[in-house]
Scaffold this active site. Structure first.
Site, PDB file in Angstrom:
ATOM      1  N   GLU A  80       0.820  -1.207   0.000  1.00 25.35           N
ATOM      2  CA  GLU A  80       0.000   0.000   0.000  1.00 25.35           C
ATOM      3  C   GLU A  80       0.857   1.262   0.000  1.00 25.35           C
ATOM      4  O   GLU A  80       0.502   2.267  -0.628  1.00 25.35           O
ATOM      5  CB  GLU A  80      -0.979   0.003   1.191  1.00 25.35           C
ATOM      6  CG  GLU A  80      -0.372  -0.282   2.537  1.00 25.35           C
ATOM      7  CD  GLU A  80      -0.406  -1.746   2.908  1.00 25.35           C
ATOM      8  OE1 GLU A  80      -1.042  -2.086   3.920  1.00 25.35           O
ATOM      9  OE2 GLU A  80       0.224  -2.551   2.196  1.00 25.35           O
ATOM     10  N   GLU A 294      11.292 -31.924  -2.872  1.00 26.40           N
ATOM     11  CA  GLU A 294      11.602 -32.684  -4.083  1.00 26.40           C
ATOM     12  C   GLU A 294      12.552 -33.793  -3.685  1.00 26.40           C
ATOM     13  O   GLU A 294      13.764 -33.616  -3.680  1.00 26.40           O
ATOM     14  CB  GLU A 294      12.257 -31.791  -5.136  1.00 26.40           C
ATOM     15  CG  GLU A 294      11.386 -30.701  -5.703  1.00 26.40           C
ATOM     16  CD  GLU A 294      12.068 -30.014  -6.882  1.00 26.40           C
ATOM     17  OE1 GLU A 294      12.366 -30.702  -7.877  1.00 26.40           O
ATOM     18  OE2 GLU A 294      12.313 -28.802  -6.784  1.00 26.40           O
TER      19      GLU A 294
END
Length: 366
Positions: A80, A294
């Site tokens: 923001e 993995e």
């Protein structure tokens, strides 16, 4: 195990929201929020320990004045604040669209609520309330300052995009993604141990995209010894960022000297055990939002057995290998009632001539 609270029918892969000049007027709030949501994805893998956030400043006629997203590469400026600074004086009287409720505390930066009030913004629309007790309360602070506030727009959809950070805050552990590449019969290698390559080039490139969105990549010593992987991010072009997730090797065996995973392209940590709690302790220390696993069947099965995962990506090639190299080992399912059910979130074809299937599955609560 985390359930499917954030499972919605929205794309989880990265997509660039486009340049500001390409979109100049959007009057529908849902369309604006979806743009902010896509914008937030630019920060994936670059915000930990903070969330990904996208922000738009919109004028009274629906014109898009400016935008911003949170990432570490600009000093950690919040989304923001980046959007408000880009808007300058045009922010006065405008509407601010945010994927996450503005923070209301002093951390490394001042409260975003102060910047919003000072900018002259008249209305704030956000999707997800901030569950972090340290930063919550932004909506109430803005209301007290006389700013109109609307919360909850597309909350489920945006929560799914930001599921890694939300899981960390709500469950005090990182979001854990398992990835496997298999043949049609679920094998990760041929009978002689060869595995390069089962899946096509586009599937392997998509794995690099997955890696870029994570803070750490976990594998086992067996995979390091047999395959000598680098476990780095290659071929991902997102906002000119350089992605270097930490490489974690788990296992008691030594990592052979000269292994690619020991090179200087990213940092590497060797956890000399199979204790998953040690991994979680390291993740908490580092503030990681998301971990990608993995690994071979043994370590993958350990995560499955412990029900310590949130999603599973299977990249499957239309080929048969036979043999005994299954992508999972025995994780002690003794009968059909003890099976480990998953929720199918999506499936899609990768490639044109050489087609693979990408299956995205979510963990469910028993």
């Amino acid at each position: 195990m985390r359930g499917n609270k954030y499972a919605q029918s929205c794309a989880c892969s990265f997509a660039h929201p486009g340049n500001l000049s390409e979109v100049t007027s959007m009057t529908d709030l849902s369309t604006l929020m979806r743009r902010a949501d896509q914008l937030s994805k630019l920060g994936l893998g670059k915000t930990a320990p903070n969330p990904i956030v996208g922000a738009l400043v919109v004028g009274n006629q629906g014109e898009l004045i400016s935008e911003g997203f949170h990432h570490r590469e600009d000093g950690g400026k919040h989304a923001e604040v980046a959007a408000l600074q880009a808007a300058g004086a045009k922010a006065s009287g405008a509407t601010l669209i945010l994927t996450l409720e503005p923070c209301n505390h002093y951390g490394k930066t001042p409260p975003c609520t102060e910047a919003i009030v000072a900018s002259g913004i008249k209305k704030v629309v956000f999707a997800v309330s901030d569950p972090n007790p340290k930063a919550a309360g932004g909506a109430d602070a803005l209301k007290r300052a006389g700013i109109e506030v609307e919360g909850g727009l597309l909350a489920d959809e945006v929560s799914f995009t930001n599921r890694a950070w939300l899981t960390k805050i709500n469950r005090s552990r990182p979001y854990i993604t398992l990835k496997v590449a298999t043949s049609l019969d679920g094998k990760v290698a041929a009978s002689d141990g060869s595995s390069k390559w089962i899946t096509n080039e586009l599937s392997r490139l998509d794995v690099h995209r997955l890696r870029s969105e994570c803070d750490a990549i976990v594998t086992g010593t067996g995979t390091v010894i047999s395959d000598n992987p680098a476990m780095t991010v290659r071929g991902v072009d997102r906002n000119n960022f350089e992605f270097k997730p930490t490489r974690i090797v788990m296992g008691k065996r030594a990592i052979p000297a000269g292994s690619k995973i020991l090179d200087e392209s990213a940092s590497t940590v060797h956890i000399e055990s199979h204790n998953l709690s040690s991994l979680l302790e390291l993740a908490e220390e580092k503030g990681w939002n998301r971990i990608l696993v993995e690994a071979g069947p043994k370590l993958t099965s350990a995560f499955l057995k412990a029900e310590l995962f949130d999603e599973l990506f299977i990249y499957q090639a239309p080929t048969l290998l036979g043999g005994n190299f299954d992508f999972v080992g025995d994780f002690e399912v003794r009968n059909i009632q003890e099976r480990l059910d998953l929720e199918l979130h999506s499936s899609d074809v990768i490639g044109e001539e050489e087609k693979n299937l990408r299956i995205h599955l979510l963990a469910v609560t028993r």
